[in-house]
Scaffold this motif. Structure first.
Motif, mmCIF file in Angstrom:
data_model
loop_
_atom_site.group_PDB
_atom_site.id
_atom_site.type_symbol
_atom_site.label_atom_id
_atom_site.label_comp_id
_atom_site.label_asym_id
_atom_site.label_seq_id
_atom_site.Cartn_x
_atom_site.Cartn_y
_atom_site.Cartn_z
ATOM 1 N N VAL A 38 0.869 -1.173 0.000
ATOM 2 C CA VAL A 38 0.000 0.000 0.000
ATOM 3 C C VAL A 38 0.911 1.229 0.000
ATOM 4 O O VAL A 38 1.704 1.410 0.924
ATOM 5 N N ALA A 39 0.804 2.053 -1.054
ATOM 6 C CA ALA A 39 1.657 3.236 -1.190
ATOM 7 C C ALA A 39 1.472 4.145 0.020
ATOM 8 O O ALA A 39 0.382 4.217 0.574
ATOM 9 N N PRO A 40 2.501 4.789 0.477
ATOM 10 C CA PRO A 40 3.814 4.906 -0.148
ATOM 11 C C PRO A 40 4.787 3.793 0.246
ATOM 12 O O PRO A 40 5.938 3.803 -0.177
ATOM 13 N N ALA A 41 4.353 2.828 1.033
ATOM 14 C CA ALA A 41 5.238 1.731 1.449
ATOM 15 C C ALA A 41 5.599 0.862 0.248
ATOM 16 O O ALA A 41 4.871 0.822 -0.754
ATOM 17 N N LYS A 42 6.712 0.158 0.361
ATOM 18 C CA LYS A 42 7.164 -0.773 -0.672
ATOM 19 C C LYS A 42 7.437 -2.124 -0.036
ATOM 20 O O LYS A 42 7.832 -2.201 1.131
ATOM 21 N N ILE A 43 7.238 -3.163 -0.814
ATOM 22 C CA ILE A 43 7.576 -4.509 -0.358
ATOM 23 C C ILE A 43 9.089 -4.607 -0.219
ATOM 24 O O ILE A 43 9.835 -4.090 -1.053
ATOM 25 N N GLU A 44 9.543 -5.278 0.817
ATOM 26 C CA GLU A 44 10.976 -5.508 1.025
ATOM 27 C C GLU A 44 11.273 -6.972 0.731
ATOM 28 O O GLU A 44 11.127 -7.834 1.616
ATOM 29 N N PRO A 45 11.679 -7.296 -0.517
ATOM 30 C CA PRO A 45 11.882 -8.690 -0.915
ATOM 31 C C PRO A 45 12.878 -9.443 -0.028
ATOM 32 O O PRO A 45 12.736 -10.649 0.183
ATOM 33 N N GLU A 46 13.852 -8.730 0.512
ATOM 34 C CA GLU A 46 14.852 -9.385 1.368
ATOM 35 C C GLU A 46 14.249 -9.875 2.686
ATOM 36 O O GLU A 46 14.845 -10.699 3.383
ATOM 37 N N SER A 47 13.059 -9.391 3.029
ATOM 38 C CA SER A 47 12.406 -9.831 4.269
ATOM 39 C C SER A 47 11.644 -11.145 4.099
ATOM 40 O O SER A 47 11.175 -11.712 5.086
ATOM 41 N N LEU A 48 11.514 -11.628 2.859
ATOM 42 C CA LEU A 48 10.733 -12.832 2.587
ATOM 43 C C LEU A 48 11.264 -14.045 3.354
ATOM 44 O O LEU A 48 12.463 -14.314 3.364
ATOM 45 N N ARG A 49 10.354 -14.747 3.995
ATOM 46 C CA ARG A 49 10.645 -16.016 4.661
ATOM 47 C C ARG A 49 9.615 -17.018 4.170
ATOM 48 O O ARG A 49 8.429 -16.699 4.059
ATOM 49 N N ILE A 50 10.075 -18.240 3.884
ATOM 50 C CA ILE A 50 9.180 -19.293 3.401
ATOM 51 C C ILE A 50 9.360 -20.512 4.294
ATOM 52 O O ILE A 50 10.490 -20.979 4.505
ATOM 53 N N PHE A 51 8.248 -21.008 4.793
ATOM 54 C CA PHE A 51 8.248 -22.163 5.690
ATOM 55 C C PHE A 51 7.449 -23.289 5.038
ATOM 56 O O PHE A 51 6.492 -23.038 4.309
ATOM 57 N N TYR A 52 7.855 -24.534 5.323
ATOM 58 C CA TYR A 52 7.214 -25.694 4.706
ATOM 59 C C TYR A 52 6.638 -26.626 5.764
ATOM 60 O O TYR A 52 7.291 -26.923 6.761
ATOM 61 N N GLY A 53 5.426 -27.099 5.507
ATOM 62 C CA GLY A 53 4.826 -28.149 6.309
ATOM 63 C C GLY A 53 4.317 -27.707 7.661
ATOM 64 O O GLY A 53 4.411 -26.538 8.048
ATOM 65 N N ALA A 54 3.782 -28.690 8.367
ATOM 66 C CA ALA A 54 3.177 -28.442 9.679
ATOM 67 C C ALA A 54 4.197 -27.947 10.706
ATOM 68 O O ALA A 54 3.851 -27.219 11.629
ATOM 69 N N SER A 93 7.433 -8.395 4.632
ATOM 70 C CA SER A 93 7.099 -7.109 5.236
ATOM 71 C C SER A 93 7.256 -5.976 4.228
ATOM 72 O O SER A 93 7.876 -6.149 3.174
ATOM 73 N N ASP A 94 6.684 -4.847 4.590
ATOM 74 C CA ASP A 94 6.833 -3.664 3.743
ATOM 75 C C ASP A 94 7.716 -2.643 4.467
ATOM 76 O O ASP A 94 8.123 -2.853 5.615
ATOM 77 N N SER A 95 8.006 -1.550 3.766
ATOM 78 C CA SER A 95 8.916 -0.540 4.321
ATOM 79 C C SER A 95 8.315 0.214 5.504
ATOM 80 O O SER A 95 9.026 0.918 6.212
ATOM 81 N N ALA A 96 7.018 0.036 5.755
ATOM 82 C CA ALA A 96 6.381 0.639 6.933
ATOM 83 C C ALA A 96 6.445 -0.299 8.133
ATOM 84 O O ALA A 96 5.906 0.009 9.196
ATOM 85 N N GLY A 97 7.086 -1.465 7.968
ATOM 86 C CA GLY A 97 7.236 -2.406 9.072
ATOM 87 C C GLY A 97 6.061 -3.339 9.277
ATOM 88 O O GLY A 97 6.013 -4.080 10.247
ATOM 89 N N ARG A 98 5.097 -3.320 8.359
ATOM 90 C CA ARG A 98 3.943 -4.216 8.475
ATOM 91 C C ARG A 98 4.298 -5.566 7.872
ATOM 92 O O ARG A 98 4.939 -5.640 6.825
#
Length: 109
Positions: A38-54, A93-98
């Motif tokens: 949601v502008a003006p925030a930007k997605i921070e791709p380096e914050s991406l975390r991916i988890f697998y399974g239960a 997360s985004d650049s607004a910390g959400r």
């Protein structure tokens, strides 16, 4: 301190493009996800975390080696997955910390 965003309520969004989770899919599987900030925030791709399974095994480093990760999404072409039920949890997360979390479940024949 990061705030958890409720999807669609002022924070970033994670939308699954493929696979189609309403039916079983065949391996290899294309996985495509769109990130929206949601502008003006930007997605921070380096914050991406991916988890697998239960047990939420952190597979982020493995995925980074084979995926195209951009500010607008992630694409994994031709993921060789065994037959069965699969669960991915994406957190970004985004650049607004959400922070937003998306639980994706699908079945491979």
């Amino acid at each position: 301190i990061a705030a958890r965003a409720l999807e669609g309520v002022g924070g970033p969004r994670i939308d699954l493009i493929s696979p189609d989770t309403t039916r079983s899919v065949k391996s290899p599987v294309e996985i495509a996800v769109r990130f929206t900030a949601v502008a003006p925030a930007k997605i921070e791709p380096e914050s991406l975390r991916i988890f697998y399974g239960a047990f939420r095994l952190n597979i982020t480093d493995r995925i980074r080696k084979v995926a195209a990760i951009r500010e607008d999404g992630i694409t994994v072409d031709g993921a060789e997955l065994p037959a069965g039920n699969h669960r991915l949890v994406l957190v970004i997360s985004d650049s607004a910390g959400r922070v937003i979390e998306k639980d994706i479940r699908f079945n491979v024949e």
